[in-house]
Structures are given as C-alpha cells and as structure tokens.
Design an enzyme around this catalytic site. Sequence first.
Site, short mmCIF file in Angstrom:
data_model
loop_
_atom_site.label_atom_id
_atom_site.label_comp_id
_atom_site.label_asym_id
_atom_site.label_seq_id
_atom_site.Cartn_x
_atom_site.Cartn_y
_atom_site.Cartn_z
CG ASP A 55 -2.12 0.90 1.04
OD1 ASP A 55 -3.25 0.38 0.94
OD2 ASP A 55 -1.94 2.15 1.00
CG ASN A 140 -15.64 -1.36 -8.70
OD1 ASN A 140 -15.79 -2.23 -9.53
ND2 ASN A 140 -16.16 -1.43 -7.47
CB VAL A 142 -13.88 -4.67 -11.70
CG1 VAL A 142 -15.23 -5.21 -12.09
CG2 VAL A 142 -12.88 -5.79 -11.65
CG ASP A 143 -16.57 -5.27 -16.10
OD1 ASP A 143 -16.38 -6.49 -16.10
OD2 ASP A 143 -17.45 -4.72 -15.40
NE ARG A 173 -25.10 -20.07 -7.01
CZ ARG A 173 -23.99 -20.72 -6.69
NH1 ARG A 173 -22.81 -20.21 -6.99
NH2 ARG A 173 -24.05 -21.87 -6.06
CG HIS A 188 -26.67 -24.79 -11.03
ND1 HIS A 188 -25.33 -24.89 -10.78
CD2 HIS A 188 -27.26 -25.80 -10.36
CE1 HIS A 188 -25.10 -25.93 -10.01
NE2 HIS A 188 -26.26 -26.50 -9.73
CG HIS A 195 -18.88 -5.28 -10.47
ND1 HIS A 195 -19.76 -5.90 -9.63
CD2 HIS A 195 -18.19 -4.39 -9.70
CE1 HIS A 195 -19.61 -5.40 -8.41
NE2 HIS A 195 -18.67 -4.49 -8.43
P1 NAD Z 1 -10.00 1.85 0.52
O1 NAD Z 1 -9.89 3.32 0.31
O2 NAD Z 1 -10.37 1.34 1.86
O3 NAD Z 1 -8.61 1.18 0.11
C1 NAD Z 1 -7.88 1.55 -1.00
C2 NAD Z 1 -6.41 1.41 -0.64
O4 NAD Z 1 -5.63 1.60 -1.83
C3 NAD Z 1 -5.94 2.44 0.39
O5 NAD Z 1 -5.35 1.78 1.50
C4 NAD Z 1 -4.93 3.29 -0.40
O6 NAD Z 1 -3.87 3.76 0.43
C5 NAD Z 1 -4.46 2.26 -1.42
N1 NAD Z 1 -3.80 2.87 -2.57
C6 NAD Z 1 -4.22 3.93 -3.30
N2 NAD Z 1 -3.31 4.18 -4.26
C7 NAD Z 1 -2.33 3.27 -4.17
C8 NAD Z 1 -1.13 3.00 -4.89
N3 NAD Z 1 -0.75 3.80 -5.89
N4 NAD Z 1 -0.37 1.96 -4.51
C9 NAD Z 1 -0.73 1.19 -3.47
N5 NAD Z 1 -1.85 1.39 -2.75
C10 NAD Z 1 -2.63 2.42 -3.09
O7 NAD Z 1 -10.98 1.29 -0.59
P2 NAD Z 1 -11.74 -0.14 -0.58
O8 NAD Z 1 -13.08 0.03 0.03
O9 NAD Z 1 -10.81 -1.18 -0.06
O10 NAD Z 1 -11.99 -0.35 -2.15
C11 NAD Z 1 -10.88 -0.61 -2.99
C12 NAD Z 1 -11.36 -0.80 -4.42
O11 NAD Z 1 -12.14 -2.00 -4.51
C13 NAD Z 1 -12.24 0.32 -4.94
O12 NAD Z 1 -11.92 0.57 -6.30
C14 NAD Z 1 -13.64 -0.27 -4.83
O13 NAD Z 1 -14.54 0.33 -5.73
C15 NAD Z 1 -13.35 -1.70 -5.19
N6 NAD Z 1 -14.39 -2.68 -4.82
C16 NAD Z 1 -14.70 -3.60 -5.77
C17 NAD Z 1 -15.68 -4.54 -5.51
C18 NAD Z 1 -16.00 -5.55 -6.60
O14 NAD Z 1 -16.98 -6.30 -6.53
N7 NAD Z 1 -15.20 -5.62 -7.64
C19 NAD Z 1 -16.35 -4.56 -4.29
C20 NAD Z 1 -15.99 -3.63 -3.33
C21 NAD Z 1 -14.99 -2.67 -3.61
#
Ligand code: NAD
Length: 337
Positions: A55, A140, A142-143, A173, A188, A195
């Site tokens: 991070d 996100n 994500v796609d 589901r 199923h 997403h």
């Molecule tokens: P968050 O803010 O809690 O965590 C994000 C982390 O990324 C932070 O700790 C930040 O310091 C770190 N970060 C930012 N830039 C960085 C870099 N250059 N290098 C390393 N680390 C870096 O956010 P979150 O709630 O954990 O969400 C994270 C991502 O996951 C978001 O994009 C969110 O939309 C996505 N998400 C996706 C789904 C899904 O179904 N795909 C579900 C939930 C969240």
Amino acid sequence: MRFPEIESPAQNISTYPSLELRAPRIAIVGAGFVGSTTAFALMMSGMPAEIVLVDRDSRRAEGHVNDLRDAEAFSHATQILVGDFSDCCSADVTIITAGVSQSGQKSRMEGLRETGAILHGLVNDVCLQNPPGILLIASNPVDVLTFAAWKWSGLPASRVIGSGTSLDTSRFRRRLAEHYEIASANVHAYVIGEHGDSQIPVLSSARVAGLSLAEFSQELSLPNEESSLARIASKTRTAGGDIIEAKGATYYGIAAALVRIIRAILRDERAILTVSSRVAESMELGEVSLSLPSIVDRHGIARVLPVALNRSERRALEASAEVVRRHIASLSQTIPI
Ligand code: NAD
C-alpha cells in the site's frame, strides 16, 4: 555421537526431493477495506503460505500485517508481510484492490481516472518484468481496468482476470435461494455483463434441480412469479449501493469472492465462475472486458462459455458491453490503452 549416514536405496538415486516445493504466494496491492479483509479471509482459508500487503500508506499496511499476525496462533501459519511492487513479480496471484474508496462521494466511474493511473503505474513496475503469475483485479470500475491492464501488461488475456460479477452472481443466487427456500449451492444462475448498473441477472436459463425457474415455481405453486423474479433481479443490481449507503463500503462479499477465485486457481479446480476478461470476437460484443461464465484453473481463464439468453437479455448484454466500451474510451483519453 555420530549419526549413521543415510544411504540412498540405489547409488545413482538422489536422496533429495526431485520436485521443488513451491509455497503459494499472494500479493495484495491496496490494504484498505477490501485488501485487508481479503488478506484475513485468505489467511483463514489456510491456502497461501505467504501473503504480501502493498500500500502507498505503508503505516496502514504495517498495522494490518501486525493485526493479522495476531490471528496466526488461532488459524494457520501464514507468513504475512508488508511489501512493495517487486513482490508482485514472484506472486502466484497479485490482487489489485488499490483505488478510490466507495465511501466517498465519487461514483465508480468518477474514480476511474485515479484508479487507472494507479494500475498503469503497477503494470509498468511489475508486468514489464514478465511475471509468471496471474493478475486479479477487484478495483472499480473492474471491467474497464481489467481490459486496460490486459492491454498495458501484454500478458495473455487468460492471466488478467477481473472479479467481475462473481459477487453479483452470489447475491443473485442467494436471493433466488431465499425465495424458493432452498440452499444457494443448488441454484445455478449467473449475473453477466458489467459489474455495475448495466449487469444482467440471467433469469431465462437459470436452473434449480434441473428445472427452469418457471417449472420450479410451478412445482411450488408460487403465484405471480414474473414480478417476484424481476424484483430479485433488481435487488441484486442495487445490493452493492444499498450496503454502501448503510455502512460506507462493501468488503466481506468481495473478499469471499476473491478467495473463491484464488481457490479455483491454486487448486486447479476448473471451476465455473463469472469473472471478467477480454471478450472473444466471436461473441460480437466488440473490444471489451466483461463477465461471462468462465472455466478457471491454475493458468487463469481456461475458457469463456456462452450463456443461453433470450432476446431481451442478449440486447441488455450488448448495451452493457457498450457501457464498458464507452468508459474504456474515456480512460483512453487520459492514459492511452
Ligand atoms: P480503501 O480506500 O479502503 O482502500 C484503497 C487502498 O488503496 C488504500 O489503502 C490506499 O492507500 C491504497 N492505494 C491507493 N493508491 C495506491 C497506490 N498507488 N499503490 C498502493 N496502494 C494504493 O478502498 P476499498 O473500500 O478497499 O476499495 C478498494 C477498491 O475495490 C475500490 O476501487 C472499490 O470500488 C473496489 N471494490 C470492488 C468490488 C467488486 O466487486 N469488484 C467490491 C468492493 C470494492
């Protein structure tokens, strides 16, 4: 005291193991809600021997690592470390959860440019060294990011996977299972496409005990089925937003989905999961990444499968692909894809 030497059974056979033992290693970039919860869920699964948290806020990563280590005596002997981008080069799977939190005012798309830049940096630092592992993206949108990471990295499309609608599929589901009062393992059904808001919970080819939903409903004598099922599809679509409204972020469901995908990879399961990847030309959906049921194994996505859709679901899938394509084009304006 001298110990007798251990002789090999035959002179020309080595007593050393012939197979190199490789401990599964997972790197997680982004130690926020999603990254740290995924690390915890992975540790509890006992699958990886090593988890590396990366991070930009190294203090936060350090804090999570120390907190997670406190769980070791109660769970599994997993090495948990703070690392940097170079650790992703030797990981079996690198999970990308860095990005913009959903708890702020920014929508998925508003965070696009910021998260796109993070991912671009990571791909430049890591992927140009031709890592052998798999890139698993959860950030996100994500796609869009899965498509961009595939393009930027030069990795085969099979090794750049987005968590896609794996989480939405589990939501779908579960809701169908609750409706029919059965176990969700026996439903199923898939959510495909983006997403996001344009996702498609596919009702027409959903099956329970080999029966279509219409047949199963008839079996249970459920009245007014169409509107109930439409409500389930709509609730599935809005589920993430409802959770964010209530508590600021979602992380348990996505962490479990990521662990499920990793299990399919590390155990070479050939599990069918709705993950996001580059869509083949033959699907006639254009140059885009989105989710379709896909066979996932040790090498990533072994095969993307077609789904039987009715006419309106097919139209919705085309519209969903168009949404993702538009966002890819908008990200391309800042960072060429
Ligand atoms: P968050 O803010 O809690 O965590 C994000 C982390 O990324 C932070 O700790 C930040 O310091 C770190 N970060 C930012 N830039 C960085 C870099 N250059 N290098 C390393 N680390 C870096 O956010 P979150 O709630 O954990 O969400 C994270 C991502 O996951 C978001 O994009 C969110 O939309 C996505 N998400 C996706 C789904 C899904 O179904 N795909 C579900 C939930 C969240």
